[in-house]
Scaffold this active site. Structure first.
Site, PDB file in Angstrom:
ATOM      1  N   TYR A 440      37.528  38.279  41.730  1.00  0.00           N
ATOM      2  CA  TYR A 440      36.597  39.404  41.529  1.00  0.00           C
ATOM      3  C   TYR A 440      36.231  40.101  42.833  1.00  0.00           C
ATOM      4  O   TYR A 440      36.561  39.647  43.908  1.00  0.00           O
ATOM      5  CB  TYR A 440      35.368  39.008  40.723  1.00  0.00           C
ATOM      6  CG  TYR A 440      34.463  37.887  41.173  1.00  0.00           C
ATOM      7  CD1 TYR A 440      34.488  37.326  42.432  1.00  0.00           C
ATOM      8  CD2 TYR A 440      33.515  37.387  40.270  1.00  0.00           C
ATOM      9  CE1 TYR A 440      33.625  36.319  42.794  1.00  0.00           C
ATOM     10  CE2 TYR A 440      32.638  36.374  40.627  1.00  0.00           C
ATOM     11  CZ  TYR A 440      32.698  35.840  41.896  1.00  0.00           C
ATOM     12  OH  TYR A 440      31.826  34.841  42.237  1.00  0.00           O
ATOM     13  N   GLU A 441      35.589  41.258  42.672  1.00  0.00           N
ATOM     14  CA  GLU A 441      35.290  42.178  43.780  1.00  0.00           C
ATOM     15  C   GLU A 441      36.565  42.635  44.492  1.00  0.00           C
ATOM     16  O   GLU A 441      36.573  42.869  45.693  1.00  0.00           O
ATOM     17  CB  GLU A 441      34.318  41.542  44.775  1.00  0.00           C
ATOM     18  CG  GLU A 441      33.019  41.063  44.184  1.00  0.00           C
ATOM     19  CD  GLU A 441      32.281  42.157  43.407  1.00  0.00           C
ATOM     20  OE1 GLU A 441      32.510  43.351  43.701  1.00  0.00           O
ATOM     21  OE2 GLU A 441      31.489  41.824  42.510  1.00  0.00           O
ATOM     22  N   GLY A 442      37.627  42.795  43.729  1.00  0.00           N
ATOM     23  CA  GLY A 442      38.920  43.180  44.278  1.00  0.00           C
ATOM     24  C   GLY A 442      39.725  41.949  44.593  1.00  0.00           C
ATOM     25  O   GLY A 442      39.352  41.153  45.471  1.00  0.00           O
TER      26      GLY A 442
END
Length: 588
Positions: A440-442
């Protein structure tokens, strides 16, 4: 059983002895009243909270999980009470702007506290982390009315925040999102659409949730240039700041996940919900990235924190568990066997964990230092350099911290052998909780593309040369450390050569950036950790005692057993794109 003690001595060493944080803080008006005495007091209180309130809820929260019932999400037993204690003690606004009720602490300080949070209870840590990120985006891009209305109660912890980007059909490619925002004629907008994977989108920890939502206006340009950012409260806020009616936003379900089970991961439905524009129309992605860049560093700290708690548990187990004799003969002849810490392979695993954790902690402080300079310096040139360094280092921090964090938790589990696979010892939870941080978050692949494409190739390696010049300058100062200086210099030369190679290849090979990116990030991260370990080693020169001796021994292990891996990453970057791209898709 798993155990955790906040690494206060190491935190103090990194900030005070390695980075001389007092000198930096006193040089800038915004942080001039912060010193190590205050920082240590904050860390001691934070350690009591993390060790006494949050860590005891970690396993029970994992087993109980969040519960969903017709739009209502309930966090596990004890979470609501712990959050009340957390908020009442002022932790939510630790880094917040003082003009709206925050405490204004520097990033070098707050990254250390965030590591403690993730180590003690990752699921819990995500709730205030999302709030802090939402506050930062609102502070940077919101109107004064929005800031006055929403920031004080968010810093107080009465309200929390969420970040609503991903949709069922789009994650990385946000330009194809379908959520719409229609002007209502009174300065507000009707927000309609569905968002998924929303951390803290619904929960029972406080009285309101402030969603930051990406959406497109009816006449928006196609692609990412047509995205705007909106503030959408769960409960509408009256003119006097009191809460009014429920907004048309509802949690449709929560995800059942591999890890972070006490963190509510929600499907959020916006059915004509009232929202307010943050920043300019069609500039929402830039505004959201203010939050995302904060979250990316924060999620990186998740990797360090989980690596640390896994190491502490594995170290205690290795000192206590007896199996077989030492290769050199019995260490404890009065017992049936020796503790497993006598075995070289167990030491390899523990030292790898420790080297990653402590190198990461120092690098987190280093990134925090540049963030503080970018925010607080009055020197325009220094500020410009700091902003370039933050942009360069953020994807490295997010990806390398979390990759090595998962490695560390797996090694800790391995030290326990079969017991590491059994829930009651706690080690398998650390592995499961660490795994999401790479996604997550890229995803870390996206971080690598960002580093290679946007932060290196796009400016011809200019930002990298700032980092290289700093490391070279430091190498010249390290007398008495000739062997380590030589090894780091070689890694830096390889990183420089790899940088120049990909920059040149990208001009003629459109696959060059993607083919090199992950190996390049690993080469960069390992070299950066080498820089951190050399800085720490230099700070131990002339010092006596077990702490410094342990630091020197771990540095010796890093330089001789881990840094040589840079040669393999270099070779893979220099192999180019051909080994990846010359096989037709139908041959897979």
């Amino acid at each position: 059983m798993a155990e955790y003690k906040a690494p206060l001595r190491d935190i103090q060493f990194v900030l005070d002895e390695v980075f001389k944080a007092d000198e930096l803080w006193s040089s800038m008006a915004a942080t001039s009243e912060v010193n190590m005495e205050l920082a240590n007091a904050i860390f001691e209180e934070g350690a009591r909270l993390c060790e006494g309130e949050l860590f005891p809820l970690n396993r029970s929260g994992d087993e109980e999980e969040c519960q969903y019932n017709d739009g209502v999400v309930t966090t596990p037993s004890g979470f609501k009470e712990a959050y009340a204690t957390y908020a009442e003690s002022g932790w939510v606004g630790l880094s917040g702007d003082v003009n709206y009720g925050g405490q204004g602490m520097p990033k070098m300080l707050t990254v250390m506290f965030e590591e403690m949070l993730y180590a003690s209870n990752t699921s819990f840590a995500l709730y205030p982390a999302l709030t802090a990120g939402a506050c930062l985006s609102l502070l940077t891009h919101g109107s004064e009315d929005l800031k006055q209305t929403y920031l004080p109660p968010m810093y107080e912890g009465r309200w929390s925040g969420s970040m609503c980007l991903t949709e069922p059909h789009c994650g990385t490619d946000l330009g194809i999102m379908k959520t719409k925002a229609v002007p209502k004629g009174d300065g507000s907008y009707d927000i309609t659409g569905t968002k998924i994977f929303i951390t803290g989108g619904e929960h029972d920890l406080n009285e309101n949730i402030i969603h930051l939502v990406l959406a497109k206006l009816p006449d928006a340009p196609a692609g990412p240039k047509g995205i705007s950012l909106f503030l959408v409260p769960k409960i509408m806020v009256n003119d006097d700041g009191s809460l009014g009616d429920r907004n048309a936003v509802r949690c449709g379900s929560i995800e059942h996940k591999m890890g972070i089970k006490a963190s509510a991961t929600c499907v959020m439905n916006f059915d004509g919900a009232t929202g307010y524009l943050i920043g300019e129309e069609n500039r929402g992605l830039a505004a959201m990235f203010t939050m995302m860049n904060y979250e990316r560093l924060s999620i990186g700290l998740q990797g360090i924190g989980l690596g640390e708690v896994s190491y502490q548990s594995a170290r205690a187990y290795a000192l206590d568990r007896i199996q077989s004799r030492a290769p050199t003969g019995a260490v404890n002849p009065d017992q049936a066997a020796d503790p497993i810490i006598v075995h070289p392979d167990v030491r390899r695993m523990l030292l790898t964990q420790r080297a990653y954790n402590e190198g990461g902690r120092a690098f987190a402080a280093y990134v925090g230092m540049w963030l503080d300079v970018a925010k607080g310096s009055d020197d325009a040139e220094q500020k410009k350099t700091a902003e370039a360094m933050v942009a360069l280092l953020t994807p490295v921090a997010k990806a390398y911290f979390t990759d090595r964090g998962l490695d560390a938790t797996i090694l800790g589990q391995q030290v326990f052998g079969g017991h590491g696979y059994v829930r009651e010892w706690g080690m398998e939870q650390f592995v499961r909780d660490a795994r999401i941080a790479q996604i997550y978050e890229g995803t870390n692949g996206i971080q690598a593309l960002d580093l290679m494409g946007r932060k290196v190739v796009a400016n011809g390696g200019e930002s990298f040369r700032l980092f290289r010049a700093e490391v070279e300058s430091f190498l010249a100062e390290c007398s008495g450390l000739d062997e380590e200086v030589s090894m780091l210099k070689r890694a830096l030369e390889q990183l420089s050569e790899a940088t120049d190679y990909v920059v040149s290849q990208a001009a003629e090979d459109r696959n060059a950036i993607g083919a090199a990116s992950c190996d390049y990030l690993n080469l960069f991260g390992l070299t950066a950790y080498g820089y951190m370990w050399l800085k720490m080693l230099k700070a131990t020169q002339g010092q006596e005692g077990d702490f410094y001796a342990g630091k020197q021994a771990t540095a010796n292990f890093f330089f001789k057993r881990l840094l040589p891996e840079s040669q393999a990453y270099f070779a893979k970057v220099m192999a180019g794109s051909e080994p990846l791209m010359n096989i037709p898709a139908e041959h897979f």
